[in-house]
Every structure is written in C-alpha cells, then in structure tokens.
Design a protein around this motif. Sequence first.
Motif, PDB file in Angstrom:
ATOM      1  N   HIS A   1      56.959  64.152  33.488  1.00 58.72           N
ATOM      2  CA  HIS A   1      55.778  64.916  33.898  1.00 58.72           C
ATOM      3  C   HIS A   1      56.138  65.939  34.982  1.00 58.72           C
ATOM      4  O   HIS A   1      55.670  67.083  34.944  1.00 58.72           O
ATOM      5  CB  HIS A   1      54.695  63.969  34.415  1.00 58.72           C
ATOM      6  CG  HIS A   1      53.926  63.275  33.331  1.00 58.72           C
ATOM      7  ND1 HIS A   1      53.249  63.952  32.339  1.00 58.72           N
ATOM      8  CD2 HIS A   1      53.711  61.955  33.095  1.00 58.72           C
ATOM      9  CE1 HIS A   1      52.656  63.077  31.536  1.00 58.72           C
ATOM     10  NE2 HIS A   1      52.930  61.864  31.972  1.00 58.72           N
TER      11      HIS A   1
ATOM     12  N   GLU B   1      47.411  65.400  38.392  1.00 55.67           N
ATOM     13  CA  GLU B   1      47.318  64.194  39.209  1.00 55.67           C
ATOM     14  C   GLU B   1      48.662  63.904  39.879  1.00 55.67           C
ATOM     15  O   GLU B   1      48.730  63.610  41.082  1.00 55.67           O
ATOM     16  CB  GLU B   1      46.900  63.019  38.324  1.00 55.67           C
ATOM     17  CG  GLU B   1      46.632  61.729  39.067  1.00 55.67           C
ATOM     18  CD  GLU B   1      46.124  60.642  38.134  1.00 55.67           C
ATOM     19  OE1 GLU B   1      45.406  59.749  38.606  1.00 55.67           O
ATOM     20  OE2 GLU B   1      46.457  60.683  36.922  1.00 55.67           O
TER      21      GLU B   1
ATOM     22  N   LEU C   1      50.302  54.970  39.569  1.00 54.95           N
ATOM     23  CA  LEU C   1      49.700  55.336  38.288  1.00 54.95           C
ATOM     24  C   LEU C   1      50.081  54.387  37.161  1.00 54.95           C
ATOM     25  O   LEU C   1      49.715  54.621  36.005  1.00 54.95           O
ATOM     26  CB  LEU C   1      50.112  56.768  37.908  1.00 54.95           C
ATOM     27  CG  LEU C   1      49.703  57.870  38.893  1.00 54.95           C
ATOM     28  CD1 LEU C   1      50.169  59.232  38.390  1.00 54.95           C
ATOM     29  CD2 LEU C   1      48.198  57.872  39.114  1.00 54.95           C
TER      30      LEU C   1
ATOM     31  N   ARG D   1      45.580  67.002  32.897  1.00 56.07           N
ATOM     32  CA  ARG D   1      45.001  66.214  33.993  1.00 56.07           C
ATOM     33  C   ARG D   1      46.051  65.295  34.606  1.00 56.07           C
ATOM     34  O   ARG D   1      46.118  65.125  35.815  1.00 56.07           O
ATOM     35  CB  ARG D   1      43.824  65.384  33.468  1.00 56.07           C
ATOM     36  CG  ARG D   1      42.612  66.214  33.074  1.00 56.07           C
ATOM     37  CD  ARG D   1      41.938  66.830  34.285  1.00 56.07           C
ATOM     38  NE  ARG D   1      40.992  67.872  33.886  1.00 56.07           N
ATOM     39  CZ  ARG D   1      40.430  68.723  34.724  1.00 56.07           C
ATOM     40  NH1 ARG D   1      40.758  68.683  35.994  1.00 56.07           N
ATOM     41  NH2 ARG D   1      39.579  69.634  34.298  1.00 56.07           N
ATOM     42  N   ARG D   2      46.881  64.693  33.780  1.00 55.78           N
ATOM     43  CA  ARG D   2      47.913  63.797  34.298  1.00 55.78           C
ATOM     44  C   ARG D   2      48.925  64.556  35.133  1.00 55.78           C
ATOM     45  O   ARG D   2      49.330  64.107  36.204  1.00 55.78           O
ATOM     46  CB  ARG D   2      48.611  63.070  33.149  1.00 55.78           C
ATOM     47  CG  ARG D   2      49.760  62.187  33.579  1.00 55.78           C
ATOM     48  CD  ARG D   2      49.273  61.040  34.462  1.00 55.78           C
ATOM     49  NE  ARG D   2      48.826  59.913  33.680  1.00 55.78           N
ATOM     50  CZ  ARG D   2      48.208  58.852  34.180  1.00 55.78           C
ATOM     51  NH1 ARG D   2      47.959  58.795  35.483  1.00 55.78           N
ATOM     52  NH2 ARG D   2      47.822  57.855  33.409  1.00 55.78           N
ATOM     53  N   GLU D   3      49.343  65.737  34.653  1.00 55.95           N
ATOM     54  CA  GLU D   3      50.303  66.543  35.410  1.00 55.95           C
ATOM     55  C   GLU D   3      49.716  66.980  36.744  1.00 55.95           C
ATOM     56  O   GLU D   3      50.399  66.956  37.768  1.00 55.95           O
ATOM     57  CB  GLU D   3      50.724  67.758  34.583  1.00 55.95           C
ATOM     58  CG  GLU D   3      51.615  67.408  33.396  1.00 55.95           C
ATOM     59  CD  GLU D   3      51.680  68.500  32.347  1.00 55.95           C
ATOM     60  OE1 GLU D   3      52.431  68.323  31.364  1.00 55.95           O
ATOM     61  OE2 GLU D   3      50.992  69.529  32.502  1.00 55.95           O
TER      62      GLU D   3
END
Length: 236
Positions: free
Chosen positions: A210, A182, A200, A178-180
């Motif tokens: 990332h 985003e 972020l 999810r972070r990648e």
Amino acid sequence: MSAQDARPLRVVVADDQASVREGLALMLDLLPDIDVVASAANGQEALDRVAEHHPDAILLDLHMPVLDGTETTRRLTADHPGVAVVVLTTYADDTSVLETLRAGARAYLTKDADRLHIARTLHSAAAGLSVLDPKVQATLLAAASRVASAPARPPHPDPADPPHPDPADPPLPDGLTRREAEILTLMARGMTNTEIAAALFLSGNTVKTHISRVFTKTGSRDRVAAVRYAGDHGLG
C-alpha cells in the motif's frame, strides 16, 4: 564510485549565532568528506550563498532573522530542489517539525547531535534519504497519540434523513483508495510499518504494498515527502 562520492560533500552552514555558525563550520570542515563552502547569518543570506555556491546540502537553523528556517526551506526547495535541506535546531515541537518537513526539509536534527551524526545525515540527505532525530520521532509519535485519543466523530445521521454529502469523507486526491489514505494518515502521524500493520490488522507485506502505491500516486520519493503530501491535502 560516482563523481559525488569521489569529492567532499559541499555544504553551506546557516545559523544566526556567530559562535554556533563558526563552530559548526570549523567542526565539519575538519572532516575529509565535508567541504563547508560558505556560511550565512540569516535566511536571506542562506538563499544568496546557495545561489552563489550551488552546494549539495545546507545545514539550517530554524529560528533566524530576515527569513526563518521554514520559509527559507520552502524557497530553497522551490528554487534549488537539488540542494538537501538539513535542519539543525534546538526546537523539536511537533508544529516546528511538521511545518519544516512540509516545507521540504529532508532531515531534522536537534543541536545535541554530534558532528559525525550531522555529517552522516548531510550525506544521507544529499543522497535523497530522510533522517529524523530520535527526539523528533518521539515528538511526532506523541502528537499522533494525542490525535488518536481525540473523541471519535459523530455517528452518521439516520438513514431516513434526506441524503447529503458527508464532509468527513471528501473525495480523495490522485486516485488514492480509502485504505491507502488511511495508511498515509497513519504514516503522517509518525507510525512505523509495524505499528500500522498492527493497528489495521494487516500483514507487513500488505502495508509495504500500500505504501508503495501511495508513493507512486502522490509522486513522493520517500516517507518524508509522503508526510508532507498528507499535510498539504488534509490527510495528516
């Protein structure tokens, strides 16, 4: 010094306006590190000249007859992936920019660029780098601001409701976290590493890590390819 560095960069120039096409060809051919091997008046001619001469790069207008620049770029990327596509156009709206980058263009310039800037961009693109005109970067940032200011999605339903999949959170492709995803979305909106880190609340090094993982998982060689991937997978 490599073989490519030892010889002039071989370039095809494609523009439907004869005066512009001939002027660009003459202007670039006067440079010692550029060899204009052919010119084309429309997208189909551009494909034919590239197939005939196998250049290092093509300088391509966006709005041309027979095949427009975006479709020509898409076919060039598919049939001649080793040829760097550099778009040179008067159009810098976000739709034109994103469509062309997604089609495979490595660089996007507006026609007020001078010949040295064009030449440097051709060399950079042929070396696998991505170059965006400052006006194009500003257009992408403006588009990102419009997206960022759009109304937030509705809140999740009451926990007492029957469970059902949330269409806003579909499975992510290629093992992206999810972070990648985003960070990839913010990249596609034109944000720099520094802007992403600030948005972020991450360190610059964390963002770089990332992004490196995003490149690996998506098979993207550079930021433009990652942006194209994001658009193709609904993450833009």
